[in-house]
Design a protein around this motif. Structure first.
Motif, PDB file in Angstrom:
ATOM      1  N   THR A 255       0.846  -1.194   0.000  1.00 10.53           N
ATOM      2  CA  THR A 255       0.000   0.000   0.000  1.00 10.53           C
ATOM      3  C   THR A 255       0.886   1.249   0.000  1.00 10.53           C
ATOM      4  O   THR A 255       1.787   1.380   0.823  1.00 10.53           O
ATOM      5  N   ARG A 256       0.615   2.159  -0.912  1.00 14.34           N
ATOM      6  CA  ARG A 256       1.410   3.388  -1.037  1.00 14.34           C
ATOM      7  C   ARG A 256       0.740   4.490  -0.225  1.00 14.34           C
ATOM      8  O   ARG A 256      -0.428   4.806  -0.436  1.00 14.34           O
ATOM      9  N   VAL A 257       1.503   5.105   0.673  1.00 15.72           N
ATOM     10  CA  VAL A 257       0.968   6.073   1.627  1.00 15.72           C
ATOM     11  C   VAL A 257       1.692   7.406   1.475  1.00 15.72           C
ATOM     12  O   VAL A 257       2.923   7.449   1.333  1.00 15.72           O
ATOM     13  N   LEU A 258       0.925   8.487   1.520  1.00 19.17           N
ATOM     14  CA  LEU A 258       1.479   9.833   1.668  1.00 19.17           C
ATOM     15  C   LEU A 258       0.969  10.393   2.982  1.00 19.17           C
ATOM     16  O   LEU A 258      -0.237  10.436   3.211  1.00 19.17           O
ATOM     17  N   ASP A 259       1.879  10.816   3.845  1.00 22.70           N
ATOM     18  CA  ASP A 259       1.515  11.363   5.155  1.00 22.70           C
ATOM     19  C   ASP A 259       2.012  12.801   5.231  1.00 22.70           C
ATOM     20  O   ASP A 259       3.216  13.047   5.330  1.00 22.70           O
ATOM     21  N   LEU A 260       1.069  13.759   5.144  1.00 27.95           N
ATOM     22  CA  LEU A 260       1.421  15.173   5.214  1.00 27.95           C
ATOM     23  C   LEU A 260       1.392  15.639   6.659  1.00 27.95           C
ATOM     24  O   LEU A 260       0.458  15.333   7.395  1.00 27.95           O
ATOM     25  N   ALA A 261       2.412  16.413   7.047  1.00 32.14           N
ATOM     26  CA  ALA A 261       2.643  16.776   8.447  1.00 32.14           C
ATOM     27  C   ALA A 261       2.865  15.501   9.260  1.00 32.14           C
ATOM     28  O   ALA A 261       2.175  15.211  10.223  1.00 32.14           O
ATOM     29  N   SER A 262       3.872  14.756   8.842  1.00 30.01           N
ATOM     30  CA  SER A 262       4.105  13.393   9.342  1.00 30.01           C
ATOM     31  C   SER A 262       4.797  13.343  10.690  1.00 30.01           C
ATOM     32  O   SER A 262       4.952  12.255  11.270  1.00 30.01           O
TER      33      SER A 262
ATOM     34  N   ALA B 144       1.901  22.001   3.147  1.00 29.33           N
ATOM     35  CA  ALA B 144       0.854  22.772   2.470  1.00 29.33           C
ATOM     36  C   ALA B 144       1.169  22.841   0.978  1.00 29.33           C
ATOM     37  O   ALA B 144       2.224  23.330   0.576  1.00 29.33           O
ATOM     38  N   GLY B 145       0.265  22.314   0.164  1.00 25.59           N
ATOM     39  CA  GLY B 145       0.465  22.324  -1.273  1.00 25.59           C
ATOM     40  C   GLY B 145       1.245  21.146  -1.820  1.00 25.59           C
ATOM     41  O   GLY B 145       1.425  21.038  -3.039  1.00 25.59           O
ATOM     42  N   TYR B 146       1.708  20.235  -0.957  1.00 28.44           N
ATOM     43  CA  TYR B 146       2.508  19.110  -1.430  1.00 28.44           C
ATOM     44  C   TYR B 146       1.614  18.083  -2.124  1.00 28.44           C
ATOM     45  O   TYR B 146       0.594  17.648  -1.578  1.00 28.44           O
ATOM     46  N   VAL B 147       2.008  17.671  -3.312  1.00 27.73           N
ATOM     47  CA  VAL B 147       1.281  16.660  -4.084  1.00 27.73           C
ATOM     48  C   VAL B 147       2.275  15.592  -4.504  1.00 27.73           C
ATOM     49  O   VAL B 147       3.381  15.894  -4.973  1.00 27.73           O
ATOM     50  N   ALA B 148       1.891  14.322  -4.342  1.00 26.41           N
ATOM     51  CA  ALA B 148       2.770  13.206  -4.692  1.00 26.41           C
ATOM     52  C   ALA B 148       3.028  13.168  -6.190  1.00 26.41           C
ATOM     53  O   ALA B 148       2.180  13.559  -7.003  1.00 26.41           O
ATOM     54  N   ASP B 149       4.209  12.679  -6.561  1.00 23.30           N
ATOM     55  CA  ASP B 149       4.557  12.564  -7.974  1.00 23.30           C
ATOM     56  C   ASP B 149       3.668  11.546  -8.685  1.00 23.30           C
ATOM     57  O   ASP B 149       3.357  11.707  -9.868  1.00 23.30           O
ATOM     58  N   GLU B 150       3.275  10.487  -7.960  1.00 24.08           N
ATOM     59  CA  GLU B 150       2.399   9.460  -8.506  1.00 24.08           C
ATOM     60  C   GLU B 150       1.258   9.229  -7.521  1.00 24.08           C
ATOM     61  O   GLU B 150       1.440   9.359  -6.300  1.00 24.08           O
ATOM     62  N   PRO B 151       0.072   8.869  -8.014  1.00 23.58           N
ATOM     63  CA  PRO B 151      -1.069   8.659  -7.108  1.00 23.58           C
ATOM     64  C   PRO B 151      -0.786   7.589  -6.064  1.00 23.58           C
ATOM     65  O   PRO B 151      -0.124   6.581  -6.337  1.00 23.58           O
ATOM     66  N   VAL B 152      -1.284   7.816  -4.855  1.00 22.13           N
ATOM     67  CA  VAL B 152      -1.086   6.887  -3.747  1.00 22.13           C
ATOM     68  C   VAL B 152      -2.406   6.208  -3.395  1.00 22.13           C
ATOM     69  O   VAL B 152      -3.479   6.633  -3.808  1.00 22.13           O
TER      70      VAL B 152
ATOM     71  N   ARG C 103       3.737  -3.719   5.991  1.00 21.33           N
ATOM     72  CA  ARG C 103       4.592  -3.661   4.794  1.00 21.33           C
ATOM     73  C   ARG C 103       4.112  -2.623   3.780  1.00 21.33           C
ATOM     74  O   ARG C 103       4.192  -2.835   2.572  1.00 21.33           O
ATOM     75  N   VAL C 104       3.592  -1.498   4.290  1.00 17.21           N
ATOM     76  CA  VAL C 104       3.267  -0.384   3.400  1.00 17.21           C
ATOM     77  C   VAL C 104       4.557   0.300   2.971  1.00 17.21           C
ATOM     78  O   VAL C 104       5.632   0.100   3.563  1.00 17.21           O
ATOM     79  N   THR C 105       4.457   1.129   1.950  1.00 16.77           N
ATOM     80  CA  THR C 105       5.553   1.991   1.533  1.00 16.77           C
ATOM     81  C   THR C 105       5.032   3.421   1.529  1.00 16.77           C
ATOM     82  O   THR C 105       3.820   3.654   1.552  1.00 16.77           O
ATOM     83  N   GLY C 106       5.932   4.399   1.497  1.00 12.87           N
ATOM     84  CA  GLY C 106       5.384   5.754   1.427  1.00 12.87           C
ATOM     85  C   GLY C 106       6.360   6.848   1.776  1.00 12.87           C
ATOM     86  O   GLY C 106       7.542   6.612   2.051  1.00 12.87           O
ATOM     87  N   THR C 107       5.803   8.053   1.799  1.00 13.02           N
ATOM     88  CA  THR C 107       6.568   9.277   2.033  1.00 13.02           C
ATOM     89  C   THR C 107       5.865  10.128   3.084  1.00 13.02           C
ATOM     90  O   THR C 107       4.640  10.275   3.057  1.00 13.02           O
ATOM     91  N   GLY C 108       6.643  10.677   3.997  1.00 10.48           N
ATOM     92  CA  GLY C 108       6.146  11.640   4.965  1.00 10.48           C
ATOM     93  C   GLY C 108       6.781  12.997   4.721  1.00 10.48           C
ATOM     94  O   GLY C 108       7.967  13.076   4.355  1.00 10.48           O
ATOM     95  N   VAL C 109       6.003  14.057   4.909  1.00 11.57           N
ATOM     96  CA  VAL C 109       6.481  15.421   4.704  1.00 11.57           C
ATOM     97  C   VAL C 109       6.190  16.219   5.969  1.00 11.57           C
ATOM     98  O   VAL C 109       5.044  16.226   6.447  1.00 11.57           O
ATOM     99  N   ASP C 110       7.200  16.895   6.504  1.00  8.18           N
ATOM    100  CA  ASP C 110       6.981  17.688   7.716  1.00  8.18           C
ATOM    101  C   ASP C 110       7.908  18.891   7.718  1.00  8.18           C
ATOM    102  O   ASP C 110       9.048  18.821   7.235  1.00  8.18           O
ATOM    103  N   ILE C 111       7.425  19.984   8.303  1.00  8.63           N
ATOM    104  CA  ILE C 111       8.154  21.242   8.316  1.00  8.63           C
ATOM    105  C   ILE C 111       9.243  21.284   9.390  1.00  8.63           C
ATOM    106  O   ILE C 111      10.134  22.135   9.356  1.00  8.63           O
ATOM    107  N   SER C 112       9.195  20.352  10.348  1.00 12.34           N
ATOM    108  CA  SER C 112      10.149  20.350  11.452  1.00 12.34           C
ATOM    109  C   SER C 112      11.405  19.564  11.089  1.00 12.34           C
ATOM    110  O   SER C 112      11.334  18.372  10.761  1.00 12.34           O
TER     111      SER C 112
END
Length: 248
Positions: free
Chosen positions: A38-45, A96-104, A59-68
């Motif tokens: 499962t592909r996950v995007l976690d904003l403010a991770s 804010a405004g982050y969009v994944a390169d490929e759909p998750v 066993r998911v995969t994914g990306t987290g984005v955080d300002i800290s």
């Protein structure tokens, strides 16, 4: 670009930067029936606990984005600790405004809907990264019961009663945005206590170690007032939950 230092002082011992316990986070992962890959995007991770533990357990995969910067480094260290660094990545940046390169398959913002200026904007932002038929996760406060006055609302760190909705109204709001609520896991008073009360010990230990720091006076005021504020207002009135949504 970073969080103010007081945030990382206050939550220095936290792996979860919201009123969820590890057990509730695990229960949410189980409830979603996450399939391997499962592909996950976690904003403010934050410190990456959602992605890291779900990568280990499901066993998911994914990306987290955080300002800290502090939390992002903690997330990377946690991924290495759990042996999932090849499955997940953490980006220091503004969610804010982050969009994944490929759909998750699953797009999440668990407790930081200010990145979209509220629930509606955050749902719209997450939807830009989601594949058709995917799942959104939104973590959001709600009123546990009617708030009697402005003082109580402010005691719950809201600017006004209208900042949050009662739980049935929040669920209706998701419907009004075109989404079915397909799962939810709610914080309880114990998980709120673990989140809030742990901050007081973090503040005291930091204050004892840094009495001459430029933030020391602010930390002393917070430590002197926060336990009473929380017990008098927030503990009884403010709820919090994570809601799984699927587009209609």
């Amino acid at each position: 670009m970073d969080l103010p230092r007081i945030f990382t002082i206050r939550e220095s011992s936290h792996r979860l930067h919201n009123p969820f316990t590890p057990g509730k986070l695990a229960a949410l992962g189980e409830a979603l029936h996450l399939a391997p890959g499962t592909r996950v995007l976690d904003l403010a991770s934050g410190s990456g606990e959602l992605l890291c533990t779900w990568a280990r357990d499901h066993r998911v995969t994914g990306t987290g984005v955080d300002i800290s910067t502090v939390f992002t480094e903690q997330a990377r260290a946690r991924a290495a600790e759990l042996g999932v660094a090849e499955q997940v990545a953490f980006v220091h940046g503004d969610a804010a405004g982050y969009v994944a390169d490929e759909p998750v398959d699953l797009a999440a913002c668990v407790g930081a809907t200010w990145i979209g200026n509220g629930v509606a904007g955050t749902v719209e932002l997450l939807s830009r990264s989601l594949r058709p038929g995917g799942v959104l996760l939104i973590g959001e406060p709600y009123w546990r019961r009617d708030v009697p006055d402005q003082k109580t609302a402010e005691g719950c760190l809201a600017t006004a009663k209208d900042d949050f909705l009662l739980l049935p109204e929040l669920i209706e709001r998701f419907g009004g945005l075109g989404y079915d609520v397909v799962e939810m896991v709610l914080a309880d008073q114990d998980s709120w206590d673990r989140y809030q009360a742990a901050q007081w010990l973090n503040l005291r230990r930091w204050l004892d170690a840094h009495p001459d720091d430029e933030l020391a006076a602010d930390v002393r005021v917070e430590l002197s007032t926060e336990p009473v504020r929380y017990a008098r207002y927030q503990r009884d009135y403010l709820g919090w939950g994570v809601f799984a949504l699927m587009g209609r």
